[in-house]
Design a protein around this motif. Structure first.
Motif, short mmCIF file in Angstrom:
data_model
loop_
_atom_site.label_atom_id
_atom_site.label_comp_id
_atom_site.label_asym_id
_atom_site.label_seq_id
_atom_site.Cartn_x
_atom_site.Cartn_y
_atom_site.Cartn_z
N ARG A 157 38.71 42.71 32.95
CA ARG A 157 37.66 42.47 31.96
C ARG A 157 36.45 43.31 32.32
O ARG A 157 35.99 43.30 33.46
CB ARG A 157 37.28 40.99 31.98
CG ARG A 157 36.14 40.67 31.04
CD ARG A 157 35.83 39.18 31.07
NE ARG A 157 34.77 38.88 30.13
CZ ARG A 157 33.66 38.22 30.45
NH1 ARG A 157 33.47 37.80 31.67
NH2 ARG A 157 32.74 38.00 29.55
N ARG A 207 31.11 47.78 33.25
CA ARG A 207 31.32 47.37 34.64
C ARG A 207 32.50 46.42 34.71
O ARG A 207 32.64 45.53 33.87
CB ARG A 207 30.08 46.65 35.18
CG ARG A 207 28.84 47.52 35.23
CD ARG A 207 28.96 48.57 36.32
NE ARG A 207 27.75 49.35 36.47
CZ ARG A 207 27.72 50.69 36.52
NH1 ARG A 207 28.83 51.38 36.40
NH2 ARG A 207 26.59 51.31 36.72
N ALA A 208 33.33 46.60 35.72
CA ALA A 208 34.48 45.71 35.90
C ALA A 208 33.98 44.36 36.40
O ALA A 208 33.20 44.29 37.35
CB ALA A 208 35.45 46.31 36.91
N LYS A 209 34.40 43.30 35.74
CA LYS A 209 33.91 41.97 36.09
C LYS A 209 34.96 41.09 36.73
O LYS A 209 34.68 40.32 37.63
CB LYS A 209 33.39 41.26 34.82
CG LYS A 209 32.24 41.98 34.13
CD LYS A 209 31.00 41.99 35.00
CE LYS A 209 29.85 42.69 34.32
NZ LYS A 209 28.71 42.84 35.22
N LYS A 210 36.16 41.17 36.23
CA LYS A 210 37.14 40.17 36.67
C LYS A 210 38.54 40.74 36.49
O LYS A 210 38.82 41.40 35.49
CB LYS A 210 36.98 38.90 35.82
CG LYS A 210 37.84 37.74 36.23
CD LYS A 210 37.29 37.04 37.45
CE LYS A 210 38.03 35.75 37.76
NZ LYS A 210 39.47 35.87 37.78
N GLU A 251 42.56 39.82 36.19
CA GLU A 251 43.54 38.77 35.93
C GLU A 251 44.92 39.39 35.96
O GLU A 251 45.06 40.60 35.81
CB GLU A 251 43.32 38.12 34.56
CG GLU A 251 41.91 37.62 34.30
CD GLU A 251 41.56 36.35 35.05
OE1 GLU A 251 42.41 35.85 35.81
OE2 GLU A 251 40.43 35.87 34.90
N GLN A 269 42.21 39.68 43.28
CA GLN A 269 40.97 39.17 42.69
C GLN A 269 39.75 39.86 43.30
O GLN A 269 38.75 40.08 42.63
CB GLN A 269 40.87 37.66 42.95
CG GLN A 269 41.81 36.81 42.13
CD GLN A 269 41.38 36.71 40.68
OE1 GLN A 269 40.29 37.09 40.32
NE2 GLN A 269 42.27 36.20 39.85
N VAL A 280 37.52 44.00 42.73
CA VAL A 280 36.27 44.46 42.09
C VAL A 280 35.14 44.57 43.11
O VAL A 280 34.22 45.36 42.93
CB VAL A 280 35.83 43.52 40.94
CG1 VAL A 280 36.57 43.86 39.68
CG2 VAL A 280 36.02 42.07 41.31
#
Lengths: 748, 241
Positions: free
Chosen positions: A64, A69-72, A74, A91, A94
């Motif tokens: 996401r 910017r990369a946040k999360k 999954e 996880q 990032v």
């Protein structure tokens, strides 16, 4: 108008006036205690499919991003390996992209090697330096990566492969080559399969720490959950045999402590019971009787009554372990670290393969559902894919790494290129990899952080994080279906980074060498062109770039159904090949002496071999077994600790012929009294503020014992002495020593 | 406590089940929660003072002595109790029960008495002893959906309120109720073993409803009468080999 009516009217007009003024009427009183749960104003962001590179498993992920910017991260639900999940290390990826210590410029050494006198240079200068060195190298070049079959290694092989002195090697997880070698020449493919835990009713784990480090903890985690509770009336049972109760063993129903190096004997003993039962019950008629007789003879010395004492268990336990393999329900045996990490590792993995094959043969005959055994029906495709990547057949092993190191020590190489692996830290000290780097005139290291290996480089090249660049990869392990993993620039490069492939190609051009493409992009498109020529489910009217985009929407390519056809039974021909290999040599231990302990180094689920040690999330995530944070430890059985007069937190010195380290004691009843365990990944000497100086590195204790057949490092074969160092430290535990609320929750 | 219009206002009642027979203690949920909810790392020194902020942790239990040892895992987070001991002691109503059955913390009301943390039997409320620090680089990763907390206030699991809100927004735009499985808190989404299930307890067709009525569901500390919205599913083998 009476007084009452007047008041009513007055109230009404007052309300009307208020309504007119404010434009709305308060509908009801909102009590103070129910305020809205706002405070959040969720945004959607953009989601990109790509492939995790924190280990070699090759899990598909969805990232996401918000505002670039990369946040999360999954899991990618459509991906056959990750199936929608991610592990702790995935996880935390990032955090590496936006790590404050991430290198922002190429660094060139301006002093003696190892002095740390680096100066930033531009990428153009860096390419010039590397190109010049390659020009003068006369082909005496090595390329070392972490063992991934990815586009960068393909480019390296394509660029340098033609040079006579070129050598390529991979620094893979210790012991894993024994898993590759075990049964490899009995299967048609050289990759380690994922045993079908999901459909098994009984799983016997031979030291396989499948939820921590082995193959993909995510894949096995999913299969484990499904085997436990996805079937209406069947609950999968798991038994773990090994010398330490790992967090994988904790998830199993039963732990059988076995002496170190004896798991192969246990597997052969179980096989003995299976073979004898097959003969006496007349099962598996497809296997010729003389073959069964031959197996029976070969296994006679492993009858439970004969080996139970050596295995420190009861013959009955071995018989009970064997019965599920001949009964109605599907059963599967899984080999792992504690088996493969000894000098007789391949023999054990062979025995496990034999057990699986014979059980499968029985099941096929009775038309019962059996777990898949050899889960890569289209091996040809996997082999062709490796060819399109430009990769030679997989020949990576610790022995090869040792040869590379020895050659470098003798001064054979003029240029060394290392890509995202840290052998100075994570290989045994007697390998002398640091000296090999010093003996090589020019070493370029692709690394995003300063680490022990980069510190000995002449040129440090901080290339993209895997969230920032293009790549393609074939998973190292065989997930049951052919898989092509793709990576795309999910976010723009956060630092002034470049693609490793582009730098290799530019330097090669500078050195006047022929290059297979102008850029990584171009190389990837060439690969896609070859790939789609065979993959007819990619729409034919698309251009190559459109086809790449089409594939990127899913994160790669794999068959639309992940339900692989069950492999036709191995047949007795293949079983027959086992006739001469049903034997396990006694394990060899180095440093055996009175009062010595077996050293049991292991990878934790969070730090692995240590690349994650500079990430706060992973250091602070409590270890599943000890719940310790921000420190390393040494595990010892409480009875042994009492014998040595040690209590929790006492500093102890662990000594082997190769070195000595000090760590605080963690008494743990889930370890054999003759074994001490130490986690890998700690004890960095040059890896940023968070990791440097934290804990102790068990690699300092290991020798170079190998399994002869596979060339794998026998990293569990070292023996050590342990003594009190004096002093103690506070253990940074996340929980009560035996779990909070133990009394209350015990009834679960 | 349930408000009087609990059901009339809307029909959602969020709940969670955690299958202890599936959990393998891998810790993916712990890091996923930290990444999603901007939970700070406190560092080694503060960890030594037991000031970790993990909204979700894995409890670990060791039973027995060698060689008959059993280790169990139990993921522990805010239980979102219907009769929450934390709510009744807050002098400023910073924690309250929302109409959808969640125990909610209002950061800008909290004055940091820590009464709630003291009264929580599950030890799942965390006090910010310091302003959490993110340097300029790491701030790039922060989730814009989740407000940052500051020194002197309590925080805890919100069941990923931002994800609930997002799903409800989407459902509202499309004029439909939130579908079962549409909302996945970060822990449930990443869990490799699928041990964690989240959903609407009021929806008789939801997975979480089915699991809560499967006969395996138990409350932690049943005797305390907190009526948690998180149920644990017990279960193990009667015989192994």
């Amino acid at each position: 108008m009476d007084r009452r009516s007047f008041l009513k009217l007055g109230a009404l007009s007052a309300t009307a006036g208020a309504a007119g003024a404010c434009g709305q009427v308060a509908q009801k009183v909102i009590p103070y205690v129910t305020i809205p749960d706002d405070g959040v104003n969720p945004v959607d962001g953009y989601y990109y499919a790509t492939t995790c590179q924190e280990c070699n498993a090759g899990c598909g992920v969805i990232v996401r991003t918000v505002n670039g910017r990369a946040k999360k991260i999954e899991g990618n639900a459509a991906h056959p390996i990750s199936r929608g999940s991610a592990c702790a290390r995935g996880q935390a990826a990032v955090q590496r992209v936006y790590h404050p210590e991430r290198l922002s410029k190429p660094l060139a050494l301006k002093g003696p090697k190892g002095s740390g006198a680096f100066e930033p240079v531009s990428w153009e200068e860096a390419v010039e330096i590397l190109g010049k060195k390659l020009l003068g190298a006369e082909g005496q070049v090595f390329y070392l990566n972490n063992g991934a079959n990815d586009l960068c290694s393909g480019i390296a092989a394509a660029v340098f492969g033609a040079m006579p002195g070129f050598m390529m090697a991979g620094n893979r997880d210790p012991g894993v080559e024994s898993q590759f070698a075990g049964g490899a020449d009995l299967r048609e493919y050289p990759r380690v399969p994922y045993p079908d835990l999901e459909n098994a009713e009984f799983s016997l784990l031979f030291g396989a720490d499948i939820f921590e480090s082995d193959r993909s903890p995510v894949f096995f985690g999913r299969a484990f959950g499904a085997s436990r509770r996805d079937r209406a009336s069947i609950r999968g049972r798991l038994v773990y045999a090994g010398s330490r109760l790992s967090s994988t063993a904790a998830a199993c129903d039963k732990w059988i402590p076995t002496p170190p190096g004896r798991l192969g004997i246990l597997a052969l003993s179980v096989a003995h019971v299976v073979v004898e039962t097959v003969i006496s019950r007349g099962l598996a008629q497809s296997i010729p009787r003389n073959a069964m007789g031959r197996f029976s003879d070969a296994l006679a010395t492993y009858a439970p009554d004969k080996v139970a004492a050596e295995l420190e268990t009861q013959p009955d336990v071995i018989r009970r372990l064997a019965l599920p393999f001949v009964e109605e329900a599907p059963a599967v045996a899984i080999a792992g670290d504690d088996m493969a990490g000894h000098t007789n590792g391949v023999a054990g993995v062979d025995a496990v393969e034999f057990l699986n094959m014979i059980s499968y043969e029985i099941g096929r005959e009775k038309l019962r559902i059996k777990p898949r055994l050899t889960p890569e029906p289209d091996y040809d495709l996997a082999a062709r894919m490796a060819g399109w990547f430009g990769l030679a057949p997989d020949q990576q092993s610790f022995r090869r790494l040792k040869k590379l190191t020895d050659d470098a020590l003798s001064g054979r190489f003029k240029v060394g290129i290392i890509s995202h692996t840290n052998p100075v830290f994570d290989t045994p000290a007697p390998l002398k990899f640091a000296d090999a780097l010093k003996a090589t005139p020019f070493v370029a290291v692709f690394a995003s952080f300063m680490d022990e290996t980069a510190a000995l480089a002449d040129l440090i090249l901080p290339d993209y994080h895997w969230l920032e660049g293009w790549s393609a990869e074939m998973p190292v392990f065989a997930p049951g279906v052919p898989v092509l993993n793709l990576r795309q620039p999910v976010v723009a490069a956060y630092r002034d980074a470049r693609a490793q492939g582009d730098i290799l190609l530019a330097a090669a051009r500078r050195a006047g060498m022929a290059t297979p493409a102008d850029s990584v992009d171009g190389y990837l498109l060439k690969f896609i062109a070859k790939f789609r020529a065979e993959m007819l489910d990619i729409p034919p009217l698309l251009t190559d770039r459109e086809a790449l985009e089409y594939l990127l929407r899913r994160g790669g390519w794999w068959p639309s159904t992940t339900e692989a056809e069950p492999e036709p039974a191995p047949g007795h021909e293949r079983l027959w090949k086992f006739k001469d290999r049903l034997a396990a040599n006694p394990p060899l231990f180095e440093g055996a002496q009175e009062g010595a302990f077996h050293l049991h180094p292991y990878q934790t689920a969070h730090l692995g071999r240590g690349a994650g040690a500079n990430q706060a999330w992973l250091q602070e995530a409590p270890d599943p077994i000890t719940t310790l944070m921000w420190q390393s430890w040494i595990e010892m059985n409480p009875s042994s600790a009492a014998r040595l007069g040690l209590v929790e937190g006492d500093l102890v010195t662990v000594t082997s012929p190769h070195g000595s380290i000090t760590a605080p004691l963690f008494p743990y009843p889930g370890i054999r009294p003759d074994v001490v365990a130490l986690p890998l990944g700690y004890g960095h000497t040059n890896y940023g503020a968070l990791a440097t100086g934290l804990g102790a590195n068990p690699m300092a204790l290991l020798g170079l014992a190998m399994d002869d057949r596979s060339g794998a490092l026998a990293w569990r074969s070292q023996m050590v002495t342990v003594k009190k160092a004096g002093g103690s430290v506070k253990m940074l535990r996340n929980a009560h020593p035996e779990g909070e609320y133990k009394g209350e929750i015990f009834q679960l | 406590m349930k408000s009087f219009n609990y059901k009339r206002q809307n029909n959602y009642s969020w709940g969670m089940t955690i299958d202890l027979d599936r959990c393998n203690g891998c810790g993916a949920c712990v890091v996923a929660c930290q990444a999603e909810n901007n939970v700070a790392s406190v560092g080694a020194e503060q960890s030594g003072k037991e000031r970790n902020m993990h909204w979700l942790r894995i409890e670990r239990y060791i039973e027995g002595t060698y060689p008959d040892v059993k280790v169990r895992f139990l993921p522990m987070m805010c239980q979102h109790c219907e009769r929450a001991p934390c709510e009744s002691v807050c002098p400023v109503y910073a924690t309250y029960h929302n109409p959808e059955g969640l125990n909610v913390q209002v950061y800008n009301r909290c004055i940091g008495t820590r009464f709630c943390g003291n009264n929580c039997p599950y030890s799942v409320r965390f006090f910010n002893w310091w302003d959490p620090a993110w340097d300029a680089d790491q701030a790039n990763q922060l989730n814009p959906d989740v407000s940052l907390r500051e020194r002197g206030i309590m925080e805890k699991c919100s069941m990923c309120m931002q994800r609930i809100r997002r799903a409800k927004d989407h459902a509202k735009d499309e004029g439909r109720p939130v579908a079962d499985g549409e909302i996945q808190p970060a822990c449930a989404q990443t869990c490799p073993t699928r041990a964690i299930t989240f959903g609407d307890r009021n929806d008789p067709d939801s997975k979480v409803h089915e699991l809560m009525h499967s006969g395996r569901a138990i409350n932690l500390f049943e005797e305390k009468g907190t009526h948690p919205a998180v149920k644990y599913l017990k279960g193990g083998a009667a015989h192994v080999i």
